[in-house]
Design a protein around this motif. Structure first.
Motif, PDB file in Angstrom:
ATOM      1  N   LEU A 332       0.821  -1.208   0.000  1.00  0.00           N
ATOM      2  CA  LEU A 332       0.000   0.000   0.000  1.00  0.00           C
ATOM      3  C   LEU A 332       0.851   1.253   0.000  1.00  0.00           C
ATOM      4  O   LEU A 332       2.035   1.245   0.342  1.00  0.00           O
ATOM      5  CB  LEU A 332      -0.970  -0.004   1.190  1.00  0.00           C
ATOM      6  N   THR A 333       0.218   2.347  -0.398  1.00  0.00           N
ATOM      7  CA  THR A 333       0.831   3.670  -0.371  1.00  0.00           C
ATOM      8  C   THR A 333      -0.282   4.692  -0.237  1.00  0.00           C
ATOM      9  O   THR A 333      -1.479   4.338  -0.254  1.00  0.00           O
ATOM     10  CB  THR A 333       1.677   3.917  -1.633  1.00  0.00           C
ATOM     11  N   SER A 334       0.066   5.970  -0.131  1.00  0.00           N
ATOM     12  CA  SER A 334      -0.955   7.008   0.031  1.00  0.00           C
ATOM     13  C   SER A 334      -0.517   8.281  -0.675  1.00  0.00           C
ATOM     14  O   SER A 334       0.672   8.526  -0.878  1.00  0.00           O
ATOM     15  CB  SER A 334      -1.198   7.290   1.515  1.00  0.00           C
ATOM     16  N   PHE A 335      -1.533   9.101  -1.034  1.00  0.00           N
ATOM     17  CA  PHE A 335      -1.266  10.377  -1.701  1.00  0.00           C
ATOM     18  C   PHE A 335      -2.537  11.218  -1.681  1.00  0.00           C
ATOM     19  O   PHE A 335      -3.611  10.749  -2.059  1.00  0.00           O
ATOM     20  CB  PHE A 335      -0.802  10.143  -3.139  1.00  0.00           C
ATOM     21  N   ILE A 339      -5.748   6.279  -0.278  1.00  0.00           N
ATOM     22  CA  ILE A 339      -4.943   5.090  -0.027  1.00  0.00           C
ATOM     23  C   ILE A 339      -4.994   4.212  -1.271  1.00  0.00           C
ATOM     24  O   ILE A 339      -6.066   4.015  -1.860  1.00  0.00           O
ATOM     25  CB  ILE A 339      -5.461   4.301   1.193  1.00  0.00           C
ATOM     26  N   TYR A 340      -3.846   3.707  -1.677  1.00  0.00           N
ATOM     27  CA  TYR A 340      -3.758   2.834  -2.846  1.00  0.00           C
ATOM     28  C   TYR A 340      -3.158   1.506  -2.395  1.00  0.00           C
ATOM     29  O   TYR A 340      -2.195   1.480  -1.632  1.00  0.00           O
ATOM     30  CB  TYR A 340      -2.855   3.443  -3.917  1.00  0.00           C
ATOM     31  N   PHE A 341      -3.720   0.404  -2.873  1.00  0.00           N
ATOM     32  CA  PHE A 341      -3.133  -0.892  -2.520  1.00  0.00           C
ATOM     33  C   PHE A 341      -3.337  -1.886  -3.650  1.00  0.00           C
ATOM     34  O   PHE A 341      -4.262  -1.783  -4.456  1.00  0.00           O
ATOM     35  CB  PHE A 341      -3.717  -1.432  -1.207  1.00  0.00           C
ATOM     36  N   CYS A 342      -2.401  -2.839  -3.723  1.00  0.00           N
ATOM     37  CA  CYS A 342      -2.499  -3.901  -4.731  1.00  0.00           C
ATOM     38  C   CYS A 342      -2.745  -5.228  -4.025  1.00  0.00           C
ATOM     39  O   CYS A 342      -2.135  -5.526  -3.001  1.00  0.00           O
ATOM     40  CB  CYS A 342      -1.252  -3.961  -5.605  1.00  0.00           C
ATOM     41  N   ASP A 343      -3.653  -6.005  -4.561  1.00  0.00           N
ATOM     42  CA  ASP A 343      -4.043  -7.287  -3.979  1.00  0.00           C
ATOM     43  C   ASP A 343      -3.537  -8.410  -4.881  1.00  0.00           C
ATOM     44  O   ASP A 343      -4.065  -8.625  -5.985  1.00  0.00           O
ATOM     45  CB  ASP A 343      -5.571  -7.353  -3.860  1.00  0.00           C
ATOM     46  N   CYS A 352      -8.828   4.089  -2.640  1.00  0.00           N
ATOM     47  CA  CYS A 352      -9.953   4.378  -1.757  1.00  0.00           C
ATOM     48  C   CYS A 352      -9.667   5.643  -0.956  1.00  0.00           C
ATOM     49  O   CYS A 352      -8.523   6.104  -0.895  1.00  0.00           O
ATOM     50  CB  CYS A 352     -10.242   3.206  -0.825  1.00  0.00           C
ATOM     51  N   ASP A 353     -10.703   6.207  -0.343  1.00  0.00           N
ATOM     52  CA  ASP A 353     -10.497   7.387   0.496  1.00  0.00           C
ATOM     53  C   ASP A 353     -10.041   6.965   1.880  1.00  0.00           C
ATOM     54  O   ASP A 353      -9.899   5.769   2.168  1.00  0.00           O
ATOM     55  CB  ASP A 353     -11.753   8.253   0.541  1.00  0.00           C
TER      56      ASP A 353
END
Length: 443
Positions: A332-335, A339-343, A352-353
Motif C-alpha cells: 500500500l501507499t498514500s497520496f 490510499i492505494y493498494f495492490c491485492d 480508496c479514500d
C-alpha cells in the motif's frame, strides 16, 4: 489571485527553485559515479589484457632461457670431450708405437668429424642467433587512443514542474504545467546498484527528503534482516542489522528517521530508526503490521486480521481502524488523502479514500500478475511492480488506463519494492534479491 495567494505562491516557487538547485548538485554526484564506473570497467579490462600479455611474455622468456641453457650444456660437454681427446693425442705421440698411434689417430679423427658436424648443426638450426622478444601494441588499442576524443557528453534536460498556483477564487488550483497523460511518460535509466550480496528478500524501500535511499531486507534466515542506507547518488553508506523478521517494510519520517514494521509473532512492533545515530526505539503493537505508508502525519498499515489501521507517527499508538478489509499480503501507499493498494490474490489495484470507500479498482490480467509493490507520483499516477511478469506498469490517476514502463530487459527479476521520489521525479525499483534500479520519469 489575492495578495495572500501571491505571497504563498512566491514562497512555493522559492522552495521549488532551491530544491531544483539541490537536484542539480545530486546530478553531478551521479554523473561522476557513472564516469568512475566506466573508468573502472575499462581499467579492469585493460588490467586483464595486461596480465594475459605478461603471462605470454613469461612463457616466451622461459622457452628462450631453456633453449639457451640446453645449448650451453651441450657445448660444455663437447668442450670437456675435446680436452680429453687432446690429452689422448699427446699420450699417443709420446708413449705408443707407430701402429698404435695410427689406430688411435683414426679413432680420434672419427670423433672430431662427429663433433664438427654438431657445431655446424648449431649454426644451421640457428641455435646461436641472438633472440629478442618484440612487442607490438594491438591496433585496436591505438585506435582507442586516437579515435576517442571525449569521455562522454553532458547536457541540460528540463523536467516539467508539478507546482500549482494557489488561488482562493473558486478554491481551484492553476497548474504552471499541464498534467501529462501516462501515454507520454518517458523513462530514462539513471543507475543500477547492489543493495547487498546477501539481500534475498527486499520487501520495502523509501526515498528520504534529502534523497538518501533506504531498503529493508526481510529474510527467512537468521541474522539477515537489515536496513541498507544509500546516498542520493546510489553510493552505499552502511547497513543496520536487525533481528530476524524485524524489517518487513520501511517509510521515512524525515531526513534522519524511518519507521520499520516487524510482524514477528509475539514481538509485533514498530521501530523508529535514527539513521544518523544508527539506533532505534521499539514500540509494541497490538497487531501484526506489514506494509506501511505515511499520510498527513499518520502511519497507515495493513494489520493481520484487522485490515487497514492508522497509527500515530510520533507515539506509535493505535488510532483507528479504517473500514476496509484487506489481506495482510497487500502492498500500500498514500497520496492526497487517498490510499492505494495492490491485492496479489485478486490481481487488482484499488484506490480508496481515508474512510476505506472505494474510488476505483483496476483489473487487467494481461498486465497484472502477482502485483507486489505500489507507489504514486505527484500527478496521482500509480506505479505497480509485478513479480509474475517481471515488469512495472503505470496506471492513470483515474484508474482507467495502463502502460508498461519497465520489463525484464531493463534488469527486472521479481521486482517487489518500489518508490516514487516526487521531489526529483525518480522511480526506485528493487528486485526481490540484491539489485535496485533508479530511473528518471518525465513526460
Amino acid at each position: 489571485m489575492s495578495l495572500e495567494d501571491m505571497d504563498t505562491n512566491i514562497n512555493k516557487m522559492i522552495s521549488e527553485i532551491k530544491f531544483n538547485k539541490n537536484s542539480t548538485e545530486d546530478c553531478r554526484g551521479i554523473i561522476i559515479q557513472r564516469m568512475c564506473e566506466v573508468r573502472e570497467k575499462v581499467n579492469k579490462h585493460l588490467d586483464t589484457l595486461e596480465v594475459r600479455l605478461k603471462e605470454e611474455l613469461s612463457t616466451l622468456e622461459t622457452k628462450v632461457e631453456n633453449d639457451i641453457q640446453l645449448t650451453l650444456k651441450h657445448l660444455e660437454e663437447k668442450k670437456l670431450q675435446n680436452a680429453t681427446k687432446q690429452k689422448q693425442l699427446k699420450d699417443l705421440t709420446t708413449y705408443t708405437s707407430n701402429l698404435q698411434t695410427f689406430l688411435g689417430l683414426r679413432h680420434l679423427s672419427s670423433g672430431v668429424i662427429t663433433d664438427e658436424a654438431f657445431l655446424r648443426s648449431l649454426v644451421e638450426n640457428r641455435s646461436l642467433d641472438e633472440v629478442k622478444i618484440e612487442f607490438e601494441v594491438d591496433e585496436n588499442i591505438i585506435s582507442l587512443c586516437n579515435n576517442i576524443n571525449k569521455f562522454g557528453s553532458v547536457k541540460l534536460r528540463n523536467t516539467a514542474s508539478n507546482l500549482r498556483l494557489e488561488s482562493q477564487k473558486g478554491k481551484q488550483a492553476q497548474t504552471i504545467e499541464k498534467r501529462n497523460s501516462i501515454e507520454n511518460t518517458v523513462v530514462k535509466f539513471v543507475n543500477t546498484f547492489q543493495v547487498n550480496t546477501t539481500a534475498d528478500s527486499i520487501y520495502g524501500c523509501d526515498v528520504l527528503p534529502d534523497g538518501k535511499m533506504v531498503f529493508c531486507n526481510y529474510s527467512s534466515e537468521s541474522n539477515k534482516d537489515f536496513i541498507a542506507v544509500f546516498s542520493s547518488n546510489s553510493r552505499h553508506l552502511y547497513n543496520i542489522s536487525l533481528e530476524q523478521n524485524y524489517a518487513f517494510d520501511v517509510v521515512s519520517l524525515d531526513d534522519n528517521t524511518v519507521v520499520v514494521t516487524s510482524p514477528k509473532p509475539g514481538k509485533c512492533c514498530l521501530m523508529s530508526v535514527d539513521l544518523y545515530r544508527t539506533n532505534f526505539t521499539t514500540t509494541k503493537t497490538q497487531f501484526r503490521c506489514f506494509n506501511i505508508t505515511l499520510s498527513e502525519g499518520k502511519l497507515i498499515s495493513n494489520a493481520h486480521g484487522r485490515g487497514l489501521i492508522s497509527i500515530d507517527a510520533t507515539s506509535g499508538n493505535f488510532l483507528s481502524t479504517i473500514k476496509r478489509n484487506v489481506p495482510s499480503d497487500v502492498s500500500l501507499t498514500s497520496f492526497e488523502s487517498k490510499i492505494y493498494f495492490c491485492d496479489p490474490g485478486k490481481k487488482t489495484i484499488t484506490c480508496c479514500d481515508m474512510e476505506g470507500k472505494s474510488i476505483w479498482t483496476f483489473k487487467d490480467d494481461t498486465v497484472i500478475r502477482n502485483p507486489s509493490g505500489i507507489t504514486v507520483d505527484g500527478n496521482g499516477n500509480v506505479y505497480v511492480s509485478n513479480q509474475g511478469l517481471n515488469n512495472v506498469i503505470v496506471i492513470s490517476a483515474d484508474g482507467t488506463r495502463s502502460k508498461q514502463l519497465l520489463s525484464e530487459s531493463d534488469g527486472l527479476k521479481k521486482p517487489k519494492a518500489i518508490q516514487y521520489d516526487r521531489k526529483r521525479n525518480r522511480l526506485l525499483v528493487a528486485n526481490l534479491k540484491e539489485k535496485a534500479f533508479l530511473f528518471d520519469i518525465s513526460n
